[in-house]
Design a protein around this motif. Structure first.
Motif, short mmCIF file in Angstrom:
data_model
loop_
_atom_site.label_atom_id
_atom_site.label_comp_id
_atom_site.label_asym_id
_atom_site.label_seq_id
_atom_site.Cartn_x
_atom_site.Cartn_y
_atom_site.Cartn_z
N THR A 1 61.24 -59.37 15.85
CA THR A 1 62.29 -58.38 15.60
C THR A 1 63.42 -58.96 14.76
OG1 THR A 1 61.81 -57.24 17.69
CG2 THR A 1 63.98 -56.85 16.70
N ASN A 2 63.88 -58.16 13.80
CA ASN A 2 65.11 -58.48 13.08
C ASN A 2 66.22 -57.66 13.72
OD1 ASN A 2 67.27 -57.93 11.04
ND2 ASN A 2 66.03 -59.30 9.77
N LEU A 3 67.29 -58.32 14.18
CA LEU A 3 68.32 -57.60 14.94
C LEU A 3 69.03 -56.55 14.11
CD1 LEU A 3 70.20 -59.93 17.45
CD2 LEU A 3 68.66 -58.03 17.90
N GLU A 4 69.14 -56.75 12.80
CA GLU A 4 69.77 -55.72 11.98
C GLU A 4 68.92 -54.46 11.98
OE1 GLU A 4 70.80 -56.94 8.08
OE2 GLU A 4 72.09 -58.59 8.72
N ASP A 5 67.61 -54.64 11.85
CA ASP A 5 66.72 -53.48 11.92
C ASP A 5 66.77 -52.84 13.30
OD1 ASP A 5 65.99 -54.04 9.33
OD2 ASP A 5 64.15 -55.11 9.89
N ALA A 6 66.84 -53.67 14.34
CA ALA A 6 66.90 -53.15 15.70
C ALA A 6 68.19 -52.36 15.92
CB ALA A 6 66.82 -54.29 16.71
N THR B 1 69.84 -50.70 13.61
CA THR B 1 69.67 -49.42 12.91
C THR B 1 68.82 -48.46 13.74
OG1 THR B 1 69.81 -50.55 10.76
CG2 THR B 1 68.79 -48.35 10.81
N LEU B 2 67.74 -48.99 14.35
CA LEU B 2 66.88 -48.19 15.20
C LEU B 2 67.65 -47.66 16.40
CD1 LEU B 2 63.88 -47.34 15.85
CD2 LEU B 2 63.72 -49.46 17.16
N ALA B 3 68.46 -48.53 17.02
CA ALA B 3 69.22 -48.13 18.20
C ALA B 3 70.26 -47.08 17.85
CB ALA B 3 69.90 -49.35 18.81
N ALA B 4 70.94 -47.24 16.72
CA ALA B 4 71.95 -46.26 16.31
C ALA B 4 71.32 -44.89 16.10
CB ALA B 4 72.64 -46.74 15.04
N ALA B 5 70.12 -44.87 15.52
CA ALA B 5 69.43 -43.59 15.32
C ALA B 5 69.03 -42.98 16.67
CB ALA B 5 68.21 -43.80 14.44
N ALA B 6 68.61 -43.81 17.60
CA ALA B 6 68.19 -43.31 18.91
C ALA B 6 69.32 -42.61 19.63
CB ALA B 6 67.66 -44.47 19.76
N ALA C 1 64.24 -52.75 30.80
CA ALA C 1 64.11 -54.05 30.15
C ALA C 1 62.69 -54.58 30.18
CB ALA C 1 65.04 -55.07 30.82
N SER C 2 61.82 -53.97 30.97
CA SER C 2 60.43 -54.41 31.05
C SER C 2 59.53 -53.70 30.04
CB SER C 2 59.88 -54.15 32.47
OG SER C 2 60.62 -54.87 33.43
N ASP C 3 60.08 -52.74 29.32
CA ASP C 3 59.34 -52.01 28.29
C ASP C 3 59.57 -52.72 26.95
OD1 ASP C 3 58.57 -50.27 26.24
OD2 ASP C 3 59.13 -48.48 27.38
N PRO C 4 58.53 -53.30 26.33
CA PRO C 4 58.74 -54.08 25.09
C PRO C 4 59.45 -53.29 23.99
CG PRO C 4 56.55 -54.47 25.96
CD PRO C 4 57.13 -53.36 26.77
N ALA C 5 59.07 -52.01 23.80
CA ALA C 5 59.70 -51.22 22.76
C ALA C 5 61.17 -50.96 23.10
CB ALA C 5 58.95 -49.91 22.55
N ALA C 6 61.42 -50.63 24.37
CA ALA C 6 62.80 -50.39 24.78
C ALA C 6 63.64 -51.65 24.69
CB ALA C 6 62.82 -49.84 26.21
N ALA C 7 63.02 -52.81 24.92
CA ALA C 7 63.75 -54.07 24.83
C ALA C 7 64.33 -54.27 23.44
CB ALA C 7 62.83 -55.23 25.20
N VAL C 8 63.58 -53.83 22.43
CA VAL C 8 64.08 -53.94 21.05
C VAL C 8 65.32 -53.05 20.87
CG1 VAL C 8 63.52 -53.48 18.63
CG2 VAL C 8 61.82 -54.54 20.13
N VAL C 9 65.28 -51.84 21.41
CA VAL C 9 66.43 -50.94 21.32
C VAL C 9 67.64 -51.54 22.03
CG1 VAL C 9 67.33 -48.67 21.96
CG2 VAL C 9 64.99 -48.90 21.13
N PRO D 1 61.85 -70.09 23.49
CA PRO D 1 62.92 -69.09 23.57
C PRO D 1 62.61 -67.87 22.70
CG PRO D 1 63.59 -70.96 22.22
CD PRO D 1 62.30 -71.34 22.87
N ALA D 2 63.22 -66.75 23.05
CA ALA D 2 63.05 -65.52 22.28
C ALA D 2 64.08 -65.51 21.15
CB ALA D 2 63.21 -64.31 23.16
N VAL D 3 63.71 -66.09 20.02
CA VAL D 3 64.60 -66.16 18.85
C VAL D 3 64.15 -65.11 17.85
CG1 VAL D 3 65.51 -67.61 17.02
CG2 VAL D 3 64.93 -68.62 19.24
N THR D 4 65.04 -64.19 17.48
CA THR D 4 64.69 -63.12 16.56
C THR D 4 64.47 -63.67 15.15
OG1 THR D 4 66.99 -62.63 16.04
CG2 THR D 4 66.02 -61.49 17.93
N LEU D 5 63.93 -62.82 14.28
CA LEU D 5 63.65 -63.26 12.91
C LEU D 5 64.90 -63.68 12.16
CD1 LEU D 5 61.03 -60.52 11.90
CD2 LEU D 5 60.61 -62.92 12.46
#
Length: 800
Positions: free
Chosen positions: A775-780, A782-787, A741-749, A507-511
């Motif tokens: 990926t740490n979801l808290e960091d993700a 923060t990244l998404a909010a900035a985007a 959803a197929s873009d790994p970087a975008a998936a994090v956002v 499974p895809a379990v975040t940090l």
């Protein structure tokens, strides 16, 4: 059984006609067919002595039928009767029937044990089907009386009652002691004698037409039942359904980088260096080019039959028949002889372009597509005439001539090309037009074929070393280092992919311990089988699954396809999207009226407010499968709450099983803005970022001039996704099944925005899961909010 003799001026024509007719009946049922054609393999003419020998070969106590083409063939046949034994000559009949059509009819009729007179009559009717179709028939004699035993059937095979299935009908009809008639209830043609191949052809029975079978006589009921069973089997001519057919070959590398020799499929054959000779020279060159093309096609046919299958190999038989068409050849040689300074390439090009143009005017989409085959033959002959090697000349990607390890360069990428390209030989596709969300691009990525779009008008010589890195938007021709840097990138990313594949099933379990569901988008059973590591399917594209069907699939046929996909996922959940057509997604069995702006017209759920019966059949199939395995259903192109209510009412009327979850697609900005209302009472919503992006940015994803604007990471699009995540009622899951959803970087956002599920193209699933595990979801978050606050998609990409 009678014997048959074919007399023709052309050996190639006679052999081809015999080959065609022989395909109509099983080998053990064929009459003896002898050929007397040409003065030798290549010289036109007829020889009475050769005809006499052929008559003796075909001689039978039941008689011999002689079919001829024209002119001296008749005189040679008449003279031949003076050479043979008078007793033999007494049981020979010469026929004025058309050679090709008459021979097909004669072979089928003779195979049933019919008399010489009956075969002669049937051969003489050979043109009836064609005349009836073109409106110049004189066919009152074709109408027969109906019997007293009846059945109605539907023609389901793709190309209707063409020669081969019609021959099956005749064989069955004549095997009973009954007089059997057929009537085309759709067109009103008939009733006609079902034991006559020519008369069956006059019905012009196409896919979807209803036929009435009637019979009288001692075995009438049995004959009707047998023909009904034959119809149920698609007249033994049913192509493999699109849901399980055309299993595209082995997938590609799954990377976004490729390097190799260019296979240029966007250029015409260069005739500028050709130097024409006199008439005799050009006629000989025209013959030589034709023979070279025939040799290549024959080799391709034989190799394809061995490595792929007989059905695929038959494509090249059709192309060979086109080369052997006497009318085409006559146009070529007449142009050289009569035209001023007409060269062999010019003559072949003009003749085959005219044939292609004729095909493109036809109503039948399948027949219109045959123009592509004609152009393929044209280019093959032209390459032979100018001395280009088919293997390195930029031949079309699907003609079997591509170089191993090459990069295909095309103007635009359509879904058919993307589905048919040999991914074991083509390491990547470079597209001149911009745009990453067209269906061709989606199909290519679904198959794991490296793809880069928007390379522009850069000059790419056929065979030149080219490479691209789609992640860095870099395309190079003849790199100074011989491609070593790009090969290093290939090795690096292949290593990342291989590492991701090792843990694909985990499974895809975040940090920080959050699990993100990663599913696969599929359009075929093969896609489902290839989706390693997927937690199920977040999108089953039913309009792709049945996209090649020319009549709507039945409930049972849909159930079979859905079960196969569910089985491929081992019982994991699958999300079936109901018919999503319109815009750039047509369905052959549901033609739509031409619209000035189809992307803003009848799409998705809007179409089926007018045609609810098609949606109901699909919902019935979904309910049946949902009673057996975890299934979700979602409705596309939703704009209003009233549309949601209507769709749910249609589903509720079928009493769906308790486990069936219901959701909608969010593809329209209006749906994102009113999501709290639309999603009330639903189990989930799934954001289709491809359409949401084009509607938000007002850029047609298929228009290369503005496609660069259609970037799913545009902050305006991300803001709408954020609004959906924050605005859905409690308990409603939010998924993304669009290309983003197929873009790994975008998936994090997307995970940082709070999306619960991601559905990607199958080859990207392991990579997406691997990226999320890092990926740490808290960091993700923060990244998404900035985007969300950035000014452009390029700024978001720079941040990522």
């Amino acid at each position: 059984m009678i014997g048959i003799v074919v007399v023709s001026h052309s050996r190639a024509l006679a052999d081809a006609a015999v080959g065609l007719a022989s395909e109509m009946v099983a080998e053990g049922d064929r009459p003896v067919i002898a050929v007397a054609a040409g003065l030798d393999e290549t010289t036109f003419g007829t020889d009475a002595a050769a005809v006499a020998e052929a008559i003796e070969v075909a001689d039978s106590a039941d008689g011999v039928l002689v079919l001829l083409d024209l002119g001296s063939a008749v005189l040679s046949a008449e003279m031949a009767l003076e050479f043979v034994d008078p007793e033999v000559a007494g049981r020979v009949k010469l026929s004025s029937a058309p050679l090709v059509e008459g021979l097909v009819a004669a072979v089928v009729t003779a195979s049933t044990g019919a008399s010489l007179d009956a075969v002669l009559t049937e051969a003489s009717r050979g043109l009836a089907g064609k005349q009836n179709h073109l409106g110049d028939a004189v066919a009152p004699e074709s109408v027969v009386a109906e019997g007293n035993s009846f059945a109605e059937v539907v023609v389901r095979n793709e190309h209707g009652l063409h020669a081969r299935p019609a021959a099956k009908v005749v064989g069955v009809a004549q095997s009973f002691q009954a007089q059997v008639a057929l009537t085309n209830l759709t067109t009103g043609n008939g009733p006609v004698d079902a034991g006559s191949l020519s008369m069956v052809a006059t019905l012009n029975a196409q896919q979807g037409h209803r036929l009435r079978i009637s019979a009288s006589g001692p075995e009438a009921d049995a004959a009707v039942a047998a023909l009904g069973a034959l119809a149920d089997r698609g007249f033994d001519d049913v192509p493999t359904p699109a849901s399980a057919a055309r299993p595209v070959g082995k997938g590609g590398s799954g990377l976004d980088v490729a390097v190799g020799p260019a296979i240029v499929a966007d250029q015409d054959v260069d005739l500028s260096e050709y130097r024409p000779g006199d008439v005799d020279v050009e006629r000989q060159r025209a013959k030589d080019g034709m023979r070279a093309a025939e040799e290549q096609l024959t080799a391709l046919r034989d190799e394809t039959a061995k490595t792929v299958g007989a059905a695929e190999a038959s494509i090249f038989d059709a192309q060979l028949a086109l080369l052997g068409d006497v009318m085409v050849q006559d146009a070529v040689f007449r142009a050289i002889t009569q035209g001023e300074d007409k060269s062999a390439p010019d003559a072949w090009k003009a003749a085959l372009d005219a044939v292609a143009a004729d095909f493109e005017q036809l109503d039948d989409p399948y027949q219109r597509e045959r123009a592509q085959d004609v152009r393929s033959v044209r280019d093959r002959v032209l390459r032979a005439l100018v001395g280009q090697d088919a293997a390195g000349s930029g031949a079309a990607a699907d003609d079997g001539a591509q170089s191993a390890g090459g990069v295909l360069v095309v103007r635009e990428l359509d879904a058919a090309t993307a589905a048919g390209v040999d991914a074991e030989r083509v390491v990547g596709i470079a597209v001149r037009a911009a745009g990453t969300t067209g269906h061709g691009a989606i199909v290519a990525r679904s198959r794991g074929i490296p793809l880069m779009t928007g390379i522009g008008d850069v000059a790419v010589p056929a065979g030149a070393l080219v490479g691209f890195d789609a992640r860095a938007q870099e395309f190079v021709v003849d790199p100074a280092d011989g491609g070593e840097r790009l090969r290093g990138v290939v090795r690096e990313r292949a290593g990342e992919r291989d590492a991701a594949l090792v843990e694909a099933e985990q499974p895809a379990v975040t940090l920080d311990g959050r699990t993100i569901t990663v599913l696969a988008n599929v359009g075929s059973v093969q896609d489902a089988m290839d989706a390693r590591g997927a937690d199920g399917s977040g999108l089953v594209r039913t309009e792709v699954l049945f996209g090649e069907w020319r009549v709507a699939p039945t409930v049972e046929e849909q159930v079979g396809a859905f079960r196969a996909i569910a089985a491929a996922f081992g019982g994991k959940p699958i999300t079936i999207r109901t018919w999503d057509i319109g815009g750039d997604k047509p369905l052959a069995f549901l033609p739509q009226e031409r619209e000035a702006n189809p992307f803003l017209g009848e799409r998705g759920i809007r179409v089926f407010r007018r045609r609810p019966e098609l949606l109901r059949d699909q919902l019935k199939a979904i309910c049946q499968v949902a009673a057996e395995t975890p299934v979700q259903v979602m409705f596309p192109m939703i704009t209003t709450a009233e549309e949601v209510a209507w769709a749910r009412t249609e589903l509720a009327a079928l009493k769906p099983p308790p486990g069936l979850k219901v959701g909608i697609m969010v593809e329209v900005p209006a749906a994102a803005l009113r999501i709290a209302t639309l999603a009330e009472g639903l189990d989930f919503v799934s954001i289709g970022t491809n359409d949401l992006t084009q509607y938000t940015t007002a850029s047609d994803r298929g228009n290369s001039q503005v496609a660069v604007l259609a970037d799913g990471l545009d902050p305006a699009v991300l803001q709408l996704i954020d609004r959906v995540v924050r605005g859905v009622p409690d308990g409603v899951e939010v998924a993304v099944c669009g290309d983003l959803a197929s873009d790994p970087a975008a998936a994090v956002v997307l995970a940082g925005l709070g999306v619960h599920e991601l559905s990607a193209v199958g080859p990207q699933v392991p990579t997406i899961k691997a990226r999320l595990r890092q990926t740490n979801l808290e960091d993700a978050a923060t990244l998404a909010a900035a985007a969300l606050t950035l000014p452009s998609a390029s700024a978001v990409r720079d941040q990522l």
